[in-house]
Design an enzyme around this catalytic site. Structure first.
Site, short mmCIF file in Angstrom:
data_model
loop_
_atom_site.label_atom_id
_atom_site.label_comp_id
_atom_site.label_asym_id
_atom_site.label_seq_id
_atom_site.Cartn_x
_atom_site.Cartn_y
_atom_site.Cartn_z
N LYS A 287 0.80 -1.23 0.00
CA LYS A 287 0.00 0.00 0.00
C LYS A 287 0.84 1.28 0.00
O LYS A 287 0.41 2.30 -0.51
CB LYS A 287 -0.94 0.00 1.19
CG LYS A 287 -2.05 -1.00 0.99
CD LYS A 287 -3.10 -0.97 2.02
CE LYS A 287 -4.13 -1.99 1.60
NZ LYS A 287 -5.21 -2.19 2.50
N GLY A 351 1.35 -0.22 9.77
CA GLY A 351 1.61 -0.45 8.34
C GLY A 351 0.68 0.38 7.47
O GLY A 351 0.11 1.38 7.91
P1 NAP Z 1 1.62 -3.96 6.19
O1 NAP Z 1 1.73 -2.59 5.62
O2 NAP Z 1 2.52 -5.01 5.71
O3 NAP Z 1 1.77 -3.81 7.78
C1 NAP Z 1 1.88 -4.93 8.58
C2 NAP Z 1 1.78 -4.56 10.06
O4 NAP Z 1 1.75 -5.80 10.78
C3 NAP Z 1 2.97 -3.77 10.59
O5 NAP Z 1 2.54 -2.89 11.60
C4 NAP Z 1 3.85 -4.87 11.20
O6 NAP Z 1 4.68 -4.45 12.25
C5 NAP Z 1 2.78 -5.79 11.76
N1 NAP Z 1 3.28 -7.13 11.96
C6 NAP Z 1 3.59 -8.04 11.01
N2 NAP Z 1 4.02 -9.19 11.59
C7 NAP Z 1 3.96 -9.00 12.92
C8 NAP Z 1 4.25 -9.81 14.05
N3 NAP Z 1 4.69 -11.05 13.90
N4 NAP Z 1 4.05 -9.30 15.29
C9 NAP Z 1 3.60 -8.05 15.44
N5 NAP Z 1 3.31 -7.22 14.41
C10 NAP Z 1 3.48 -7.69 13.17
O7 NAP Z 1 0.14 -4.53 6.00
P2 NAP Z 1 -1.20 -3.71 5.80
O8 NAP Z 1 -1.40 -3.38 4.37
O9 NAP Z 1 -1.21 -2.59 6.81
O10 NAP Z 1 -2.33 -4.80 6.16
C11 NAP Z 1 -2.46 -5.29 7.49
C12 NAP Z 1 -3.68 -6.21 7.64
O11 NAP Z 1 -4.88 -5.49 7.42
C13 NAP Z 1 -3.70 -7.36 6.66
O12 NAP Z 1 -4.08 -8.53 7.33
C14 NAP Z 1 -4.76 -6.97 5.65
O13 NAP Z 1 -5.40 -8.08 5.06
C15 NAP Z 1 -5.72 -6.21 6.53
N6 NAP Z 1 -6.52 -5.26 5.76
C16 NAP Z 1 -7.85 -5.54 5.58
C17 NAP Z 1 -8.63 -4.67 4.87
C18 NAP Z 1 -10.08 -4.97 4.68
O14 NAP Z 1 -10.68 -4.43 3.74
N7 NAP Z 1 -10.68 -5.75 5.53
C19 NAP Z 1 -8.07 -3.51 4.31
C20 NAP Z 1 -6.73 -3.25 4.53
C21 NAP Z 1 -5.96 -4.14 5.24
P3 NAP Z 1 6.18 -3.92 11.96
O15 NAP Z 1 6.04 -2.49 11.56
O16 NAP Z 1 6.89 -4.11 13.24
O17 NAP Z 1 6.75 -4.77 10.86
#
Ligand code: NAP
Length: 505
Positions: A287, A351
């Site tokens: 994103k 994120g």
């Molecule tokens: P992203 O940019 O990759 O961010 C990932 C986040 O997860 C970061 O804050 C990361 O922390 C954290 N994280 C990853 N592994 C971790 C772990 N083992 N322990 C603790 N924190 C961890 O992903 P994103 O685009 O924000 O998406 C995040 C989630 O939201 C996904 O599951 C996505 O499917 C969901 N989502 C859903 C919708 C919907 O329409 N329902 C829309 C958007 C997103 P660090 O910064 O420390 O790496």
């Protein structure tokens, strides 16, 4: 037009006949994978074509080509000879398979030969040369099936495929990166695409015929069907293909929406040019990174620093962020619009999705604290929106910001590989757990004890209830999962992509 070919890997002919019955209206052709049959079935395979209502391709795949057959080539030739007594329409011979008499019989019976090459290591450096090196007479159709390990390999494969687009051929990428080649067969000019009965995948990346036919509408696709998709990694678990393709069907729009697993955006966008991709949903982890590919964008992208939608315009890619409205919409079914004013809200994660969530919450007057594993990222985001931040482990602080907890990390998300909407398969956290027992490592705030007064909102939609939500529900909290948010932002994407509203029915 590309045919839908069902690969049958039953151990008996009867089992295969039953699989054909299950999918008969969704298929055009059948591949009998005789290498999967019990040995005692082999003498009867010539009878098979008369027992099914579709043209049949006979394949006896060797182990070195990804099959089960391990006996000698001499014996394999004699199996082929027995089988040729039956009314097969196609037979698969690898390029190195030589048998003059058998080839003569096949020619006389006007059975078409699929001349195949398989490579499980990866896409060759020059796939077009490989395709060109496969014999191709009027009776032969060249087939190249290669494991596709990255976006750059997919680019090479698609480029080669399009340069022989108008020639009869089958060029397929195996595995998650190669998945688009299976569902875009008409666009790539492939003679057919293979699929398997649900739960019996004959090759990496096969889906079942019902999905190919009813979700991807392979039979109504043409070379000029508009291509849309979702980019992410992982992405094959996404429900977006189901949502968008169903909308195209209902609204009679000639378009298809495909999940693209991406490891390097540069190669994906080169391929998007080749396929003339018209619009994209953007998911984890791209994103933020896709912004550098935008030629212009809506204010929500600039303010949040995240983009979840890209649409082609005359001037290039235009970016939107529908996560903001998408996030707020389901909340308004639980509390009224003013509820957030002055509420103390914890956002777990920093994120791409968290950016939209924090923006939406602060805009509505909430007092937000961002909790993240990497505290520096929480700090950067907090500065941008003038709110507080803390390490993920600070449970005292969590208690302080507990009117609502919004889980925006990927922790607890199923990583399975069901390509279209159905829940992922494999050892993924899709199951529910008895109260009080939750799989470790699948809840980012494992040490936090819910009191029951909190609203717990998880952006994840697969599984339906993550361990975070299960724990909250068990404590008596009101819970919201990511499904409504997904649907809401998908509707907005649909409108931008097609110019029409998502069909309400
Ligand atoms: P992203 O940019 O990759 O961010 C990932 C986040 O997860 C970061 O804050 C990361 O922390 C954290 N994280 C990853 N592994 C971790 C772990 N083992 N322990 C603790 N924190 C961890 O992903 P994103 O685009 O924000 O998406 C995040 C989630 O939201 C996904 O599951 C996505 O499917 C969901 N989502 C859903 C919708 C919907 O329409 N329902 C829309 C958007 C997103 P660090 O910064 O420390 O790496």
């Amino acid at each position: 037009m590309s045919f839908i070919c069902l690969s049958l890997t039953g151990r008996t002919l009867q089992e295969n006949i039953e699989d054909v019955r299950r999918y008969t209206s969704h298929i055009d052709l059948i591949e009998l994978r005789a290498d999967f049959l019990f040995t005692e079935e082999i003498p009867h395979i010539h009878r098979f074509p008369a027992l099914v209502p579709h043209p049949v391709l006979l394949t006896i795949r060797r182990k070195q080509d990804g099959g089960k057959y391990i006996a000698s080539e001499k014996e394999r030739s004699s199996f082929f000879s027995i089988a040729m007594r039956g009314a097969f329409d196609y037979v698969d011979f690898e390029t190195d398979f030589e048998h003059t008499l058998l080839t003569e019989i096949v020619r006389e019976k006007k059975i078409r030969i699929i001349r195949s090459v398989h490579d499980f290591d990866g896409v060759p450096e020059h796939p077009l040369q490989t395709i060109r090196s496969i014999p191709k007479t009027k009776q032969e159709i060249p087939k190249l099936a290669v494991m596709t390990n990255s976006s750059s390999e997919l680019y090479r494969l698609v480029e080669a495929c399009l340069s022989v687009r108008n020639e009869e051929k089958i060029v397929l990428g195996m595995g998650a990166y190669g998945f688009p080649t299976r569902v875009l067969a008409p666009r790539l000019g492939n003679y057919l695409t293979f699929c398997s009965p649900a739960g019996k995948s004959a090759a990496p990346g096969h889906i079942d015929p019902q999905q190919l036919d009813a979700v991807y509408r392979l039979r109504s696709q043409t070379g000029s069907t508009a291509v849309y998709g979702v980019i992410g990694n992982p992405v094959l678990h996404s429900q977006s293909p189901f949502i968008h393709n169903t909308g195209y069907e209902k609204a009679s729009i000639d378009a298809v929406y495909v999940p693209f697993q991406v490891d390097e955006l540069i190669w994906f966008f080169k391929m998007a040019e080749l396929l003339d991709v018209q619009g994209l949903s953007v998911t984890v982890p791209y994103k933020e990174n896709v912004i550098q590919w935008l030629d212009d964008s809506a204010e929500t992208v600039t303010v949040t620093g995240a983009c979840n939608t890209m649409a082609r315009s005359d001037k290039g890619w235009y970016g939107y962020n529908f996560d903001v409205e998408g996030f707020l919409h389901p909340l308004e079914t639980v509390v009224d619009r003013q509820w957030l004013q002055g509420k103390k809200v914890a956002v777990i994660g920093a994120g791409g999705a968290a950016k939209s969530v924090v923006f939406a919450l602060t805009k509505r007057g909430a007092d937000v604290c961002i909790f993240n594993r990497t505290v520096e990222k929480a700090e950067r985001l907090a500065k941008r929106f003038s709110c507080a931040f803390a390490p993920l482990t600070d449970t005292e602080r969590l208690k302080e910001y507990s009117d609502m907890l919004v889980q925006t990390t990927t922790v607890g998300m199923a990583m399975g590989s069901s390509p279209t909407g159905s829940h992922p398969v494999g050892d993924t956290p899709t199951g529910q757990h008895s109260p009080g027992t939750y799989p470790e490592g699948l809840n980012p705030i494992e040490d936090y004890t819910f009191q029951g007064h909190e609203i717990a909102y998880d952006l994840i939609y697969t599984p339906e209830k993550t361990p975070f939500l299960q724990k909250a529900e068990h404590a008596g909290c009101r819970i919201i999962n990511g499904t409504s948010m997904l649907l809401e932002q998908a509707k907005q994407q649909f409108l931008i992509f097609t110019g029409v509203h998502y069909p309400e029915s």
